[in-house]
Structure formats: C-alpha cells, structure tokens
Write an enzyme that holds these catalytic residues in place. Sequence first.
Site, PDB file in Angstrom:
ATOM      1  N   CYS A   1      43.945  31.498  34.579  1.00 54.39           N
ATOM      2  CA  CYS A   1      43.930  32.565  33.575  1.00 54.39           C
ATOM      3  C   CYS A   1      42.563  33.199  33.508  1.00 54.39           C
ATOM      4  O   CYS A   1      42.414  34.375  33.183  1.00 54.39           O
ATOM      5  CB  CYS A   1      44.337  32.019  32.213  1.00 54.39           C
ATOM      6  SG  CYS A   1      43.379  30.579  31.731  1.00 54.39           S
ATOM      7  N   GLY A  52      54.587  35.326  26.174  1.00 55.16           N
ATOM      8  CA  GLY A  52      54.055  35.360  24.799  1.00 55.16           C
ATOM      9  C   GLY A  52      54.719  36.428  23.952  1.00 55.16           C
ATOM     10  O   GLY A  52      54.964  36.238  22.755  1.00 55.16           O
ATOM     11  N   GLU A 103      48.214  31.373  24.318  1.00 53.01           N
ATOM     12  CA  GLU A 103      47.161  31.403  25.357  1.00 53.01           C
ATOM     13  C   GLU A 103      47.779  32.102  26.563  1.00 53.01           C
ATOM     14  O   GLU A 103      48.456  31.481  27.374  1.00 53.01           O
ATOM     15  CB  GLU A 103      46.741  29.975  25.734  1.00 53.01           C
ATOM     16  CG  GLU A 103      46.150  29.174  24.586  1.00 53.01           C
ATOM     17  CD  GLU A 103      44.673  29.467  24.357  1.00 53.01           C
ATOM     18  OE1 GLU A 103      44.086  30.257  25.121  1.00 53.01           O
ATOM     19  OE2 GLU A 103      44.111  28.918  23.397  1.00 53.01           O
ATOM     20  N   GLY A 156      50.913  30.727  29.011  1.00 54.61           N
ATOM     21  CA  GLY A 156      51.631  31.341  30.126  1.00 54.61           C
ATOM     22  C   GLY A 156      51.363  32.834  30.155  1.00 54.61           C
ATOM     23  O   GLY A 156      50.360  33.316  29.616  1.00 54.61           O
ATOM     24  N   SER A 157      52.285  33.562  30.748  1.00 56.31           N
ATOM     25  CA  SER A 157      52.088  34.997  30.922  1.00 56.31           C
ATOM     26  C   SER A 157      52.206  35.744  29.591  1.00 56.31           C
ATOM     27  O   SER A 157      52.826  35.260  28.644  1.00 56.31           O
ATOM     28  CB  SER A 157      53.146  35.534  31.886  1.00 56.31           C
ATOM     29  OG  SER A 157      54.429  35.225  31.374  1.00 56.31           O
TER      30      SER A 157
HETATM   31  P1  NAD Z   1      55.095  31.835  32.757  1.00 54.51           P
HETATM   32  O1  NAD Z   1      54.905  32.732  31.597  1.00 54.51           O
HETATM   33  O2  NAD Z   1      56.026  32.223  33.834  1.00 54.51           O
HETATM   34  O3  NAD Z   1      55.617  30.390  32.246  1.00 54.51           O
HETATM   35  C1  NAD Z   1      54.864  29.620  31.338  1.00 54.51           C
HETATM   36  C2  NAD Z   1      55.776  28.669  30.602  1.00 54.51           C
HETATM   37  O4  NAD Z   1      56.579  29.413  29.682  1.00 54.51           O
HETATM   38  C3  NAD Z   1      56.755  27.906  31.489  1.00 54.51           C
HETATM   39  O5  NAD Z   1      56.854  26.585  30.999  1.00 54.51           O
HETATM   40  C4  NAD Z   1      58.065  28.676  31.286  1.00 54.51           C
HETATM   41  O6  NAD Z   1      59.207  27.899  31.519  1.00 54.51           O
HETATM   42  C5  NAD Z   1      57.944  29.055  29.831  1.00 54.51           C
HETATM   43  N1  NAD Z   1      58.706  30.236  29.393  1.00 54.51           N
HETATM   44  C6  NAD Z   1      58.886  31.394  30.041  1.00 54.51           C
HETATM   45  N2  NAD Z   1      59.573  32.266  29.277  1.00 54.51           N
HETATM   46  C7  NAD Z   1      59.823  31.638  28.102  1.00 54.51           C
HETATM   47  C8  NAD Z   1      60.502  32.014  26.896  1.00 54.51           C
HETATM   48  N3  NAD Z   1      61.053  33.211  26.749  1.00 54.51           N
HETATM   49  N4  NAD Z   1      60.550  31.120  25.893  1.00 54.51           N
HETATM   50  C9  NAD Z   1      59.973  29.909  26.017  1.00 54.51           C
HETATM   51  N5  NAD Z   1      59.337  29.495  27.142  1.00 54.51           N
HETATM   52  C10 NAD Z   1      59.266  30.352  28.166  1.00 54.51           C
HETATM   53  O7  NAD Z   1      53.625  31.532  33.370  1.00 54.51           O
HETATM   54  P2  NAD Z   1      53.206  30.753  34.697  1.00 54.51           P
HETATM   55  O8  NAD Z   1      53.557  31.559  35.892  1.00 54.51           O
HETATM   56  O9  NAD Z   1      53.665  29.339  34.642  1.00 54.51           O
HETATM   57  O10 NAD Z   1      51.611  30.726  34.516  1.00 54.51           O
HETATM   58  C11 NAD Z   1      50.769  31.799  34.820  1.00 54.51           C
HETATM   59  C12 NAD Z   1      50.417  32.603  33.594  1.00 54.51           C
HETATM   60  O11 NAD Z   1      49.880  31.754  32.575  1.00 54.51           O
HETATM   61  C13 NAD Z   1      49.329  33.630  33.854  1.00 54.51           C
HETATM   62  O12 NAD Z   1      49.644  34.818  33.175  1.00 54.51           O
HETATM   63  C14 NAD Z   1      48.076  32.975  33.278  1.00 54.51           C
HETATM   64  O13 NAD Z   1      47.051  33.885  32.925  1.00 54.51           O
HETATM   65  C15 NAD Z   1      48.648  32.285  32.095  1.00 54.51           C
HETATM   66  N6  NAD Z   1      47.786  31.201  31.634  1.00 54.51           N
HETATM   67  C16 NAD Z   1      47.044  31.399  30.507  1.00 54.51           C
HETATM   68  C17 NAD Z   1      46.160  30.414  30.080  1.00 54.51           C
HETATM   69  C18 NAD Z   1      45.310  30.620  28.863  1.00 54.51           C
HETATM   70  O14 NAD Z   1      44.759  29.640  28.364  1.00 54.51           O
HETATM   71  N7  NAD Z   1      45.155  31.835  28.350  1.00 54.51           N
HETATM   72  C19 NAD Z   1      46.063  29.209  30.786  1.00 54.51           C
HETATM   73  C20 NAD Z   1      46.855  29.035  31.919  1.00 54.51           C
HETATM   74  C21 NAD Z   1      47.717  30.044  32.336  1.00 54.51           C
END
Ligand code: NAD
Length: 509
Positions: free
Chosen positions: A296, A245, A262, A240-241
């Site tokens: 990503c 992380g 990731e 995720g973002s």
């Molecule tokens: P996001 O960070 O908003 O959410 C991702 C996941 O994390 C969701 O399931 C969310 O519910 C969970 N989450 C959020 N805050 C959390 C916390 N504090 N504790 C535990 N879980 C939590 O991301 P998004 O909008 O769903 O996806 C887009 C982002 O993901 C972009 O930044 C993109 O670059 C990244 N991404 C990275 C990769 C990679 O392999 N590097 C792959 C796909 C997406």
Amino acid sequence: MATLPAAEDLKVRADQAARACGVDLTAYRGEKEGRSPINGAVVSTLAWSEPDAVGETVRRARAAFATWRSVPAPVRGALVKRFGELLTEHKADLATLVSIEAGKVTSEALGEVQEMIDICDFAVGLSRQLYGRTMASERPGHRLMETWHPLGVVGVVSAFNFPVAVWSWNTAIALVCGDPVVWKPSEKTPLCALAADALLQRAIAEQGLSADLSQVVLGGPEVGEALVADRGVALLSATGSTRMGRAVGPVVADRFGRSLLELGGNNAAVIAPSADLALATRGIVFSAAGTAGQRCTTMRRVIAHSSIVDEVTERVAAAYRNLPVGDPMSEGTLVGPLLDERSYEAFVAAIEAAKAAGGEVVAGGERELADEAEGAYYVRPVVIRMPEQSEVMHTETFAPILYVLPYESFAEAIELNNAVPQGLSSSVFTQDQAEAELFCSAEGSDCGIVNVNIGTSGAEIGGAFGGEKETGGGRESGSDAWRAYMRRATNTINYSGELPLAQGVTFDI
Ligand code: NAD
C-alpha cells in the site's frame, strides 16, 4: 536450467511450514484451491466458511468477550507476550508461508513476521498503559475523569499483500484492550492465516483461555460481507482496496458500528535539487520496486526538480535494468512475482495508458520467466517518464510502475504530491531544512505518513499507521491507535455531599 521451484516442491514446503506452526491440515481439507504466485501451482485445498456460519462465529466471540473484558489488562498482556515468543520460535515457518502464498522475497517475509513480534512487544507494554485523563472539575468535591473499557468483538478483513502482519497489528492491540477477534483473511493467503492463528491458539490453550478469543473464517468477499454486516461486530477493521472500503464503510456506518479503514495508496517522493541522489535512488528503488510494487505504501510517483529529473530517472532506470527478478525464496532475488494474471493484466494496461498519455518507458515493463511457469507472472519493474500531471497517475495499479514527473517550484511539488485522491504515504529527499519542514507542515503533504530522506514504504510499528482521503482515515499499530479498540467513559464522581449543577444551573425541589 529452471530457476523456479517445481510445483510439488512448494506444496511440500507449505504443508511442512503450516504443520510446524500447529495447523491440523486434515481438519480444514476442502475443495478450494490456493495457488502460489511463485509458480502458479496449487499449494492448498481447503474448506471455506459459509457466509451463513459467520453469525455463529461472532456469537461465540461475544460470549468470550463477556469474560475477557474483566480480565485485568496486564494479565491480557501475558497472552500476547506468549504469542510473541511463539512467533519468534516459528518466524522462519511463517515467513515461508508468506513467501509461498504472497510471493514476498525471504527478507521481506521475515520482516513481516518481525513486525508481528514487534507489535506484540508494543502491546504487552501498552497493557499497562491504557491511560485515561483526569480533568479539573468546575464543581467542588467532584472528580472528573475518563476510563477506557473493552469495546467488543473486532472483525478483521485483510489483504493478500500483508497476509499476517496486518492481522497481528489489530489482534495484539485488540487482545490487550479486552476484545476478541474474528478474522477474514485474504482468500489468496489462507495457509498464512491458519498458521498465524494456530500459534495464537497454542498460547491461548497454554493459558487455559477461551479458543474463541481468536477465530478465522476463510473465504472470499461474500464471507467478508457477512462479517461486515454483523451487528455483533463492534469494530470492523478492513484493509484492502479503496473499492472494498467503499463497499464496507457505508454498511458499518448504517448499523452505527465503528470502522477502521486502511485502503489504497498512491505515494510520491519529491526529489529536491539539494537531495543526496545516491541515497534518494536507493530509497526510490526499495519503495517502488520492492515487494514487486505490491505494498500500500509502494512509491508510484517521483516528482523531481527539472534540474535533476534526467539524472534521477537515469539512476533509477540503471538500477531497474539490473534488479534480480525471480524466485522470491532464492538468495539474492529482490523482486518476486505479481500475485496473479489479473495483476499482470493491470500492469500491462497501465503502461499502455501511460504511453497514450505521452509517457515514455525508460526501463523495464517486460514479462520475465514466462517460459518457466505459465501461471506465474514476473515482470521487470518499469520507470515511465511523464511529460506532465495526468489522470493515469491517479489510479493505484498494484504493480511496480513508477511515473517520473518534473517540477519547477517547491510549492508545485507539494501540489503534485497532493493531487491524487489517495493520501497514504509521501516523502521528500532534500538537504534544505526549510523544504523538509514545509513538507511536514500543515501546508505540506496531505498524507498520513510524511517522511524526509527515506522512501515511502517500510514503516515502524511504533507510529500510528494509515492515511487520509481515499485511503480511509484509519490508524493502526502504534502511538494511540489503541483507542479505536476501546470505548471511553467520562466519569464524574461527587464526594461533596451537595448537588451543585454544572454551568451554575439551579433546579431546587
Ligand atoms: P481487496 O480489496 O481485493 O481485498 C481485501 C480483502 O477484502 C480481502 O480479504 C477480500 O476478500 C475482502 N473483500 C473484498 N470485497 C469485500 C466486501 N465487499 N466486503 C467485505 N470484504 C471484502 O485487496 P487486495 O488485492 O487483497 O490488496 C491490495 C489492496 O489493499 C491495495 O489497494 C492496497 O493498497 C491495499 N492495502 C492497504 C493497506 C493499508 O494499510 N492502507 C495495507 C495493505 C494493503
């Protein structure tokens, strides 16, 4: 004439596809509405897990681990093999859900499911190749070797934009490594998660195994937080973002768990004077505008030599003006919707910030199809010519914004590539072998993925996937990424009948 599907139409298709994968929708019925980015309509009403219930889910996974870890790895591979067959059978159903919930065009949605099938193939082969090393012992009559053992419960937190593939990268490998999985999918894509899990559950049931080898907990960040904090989770794999992380990493570290992060990317392509510009343009447009800029690995920056920067900009702008934007499930569409209103607002704000920093919008940036569905956000991907490196380019805006910058020397191009806090993917388009080699060398791109003459997105599962710096440092999928899912033991076996000590130490009693 309307070009977007009617609200009820999408709901019916989503229900049909989920049921075809084996989801019992009545068992999950609840209050939380899930909307499709295609037309903003409600396509699911599901019950979310309570954060308090996550502990019991992890406990069940730990109980399943106690048995699964002793099943021989090639036998574990047989489960993943069957799962891959079911994915092949239901490829179209799962892809339909990926399009409906994540807004991907059909070809990319099918590609996402193909990636799941590919990782299953890879994991089945891997189940017979979890090799450890044998080392030469310094002591006579001793054997020194390492063995790899199952690690424990793997928690997976995943993002909306790869709603099923990222889970499968983790799950196919975790299962052959002997680890059960608890998955907290994106709250934006719950049907995708239930459908993917239902297919795996079918394979599990056919083989008479424990249903607790794979569990899904639906919900938002608070459910993810409960999973992250649970001491029963040996490896927490979070996609995720960077913001997410940053919250997750310290919590897992504090309990001495293992994490695999990731996170966000901010990927660039360097276009050298010798580049084949037709090829480069295709590579740029696929990576920058494909998936509506919501990968990503999306290309967000082009760093082109000053002698060709005008031509590169114009070629990309010309392609952008003609890109078919619209319903991702209708044939011919190349750019589907943004996820939601927040994504659209971020797109608009980033364009304004770029303009304030001296950027010039060369093509795109307009909202499209607004009169057809108020709650759906379609945009024409935008190309912005920037006069120089600027802070506005350091942030990942999850939308199709491409900044173009000129460079003079190749060393400067590498410096610009590496100037951002993220380190996921990068590419160079050049016919000059020395430039290509330099870009891939220790003095070149600092990213986890470094490509030559292809764009930044569209990785294969065979390589390890992930990036450096604020991208989190994790590696998933192919190569030796499996090692993160196992624990290593170093064994010294003495068959000498004597007790010689290492380093010549004596300790006679
Ligand atoms: P996001 O960070 O908003 O959410 C991702 C996941 O994390 C969701 O399931 C969310 O519910 C969970 N989450 C959020 N805050 C959390 C916390 N504090 N504790 C535990 N879980 C939590 O991301 P998004 O909008 O769903 O996806 C887009 C982002 O993901 C972009 O930044 C993109 O670059 C990244 N991404 C990275 C990769 C990679 O392999 N590097 C792959 C796909 C997406």
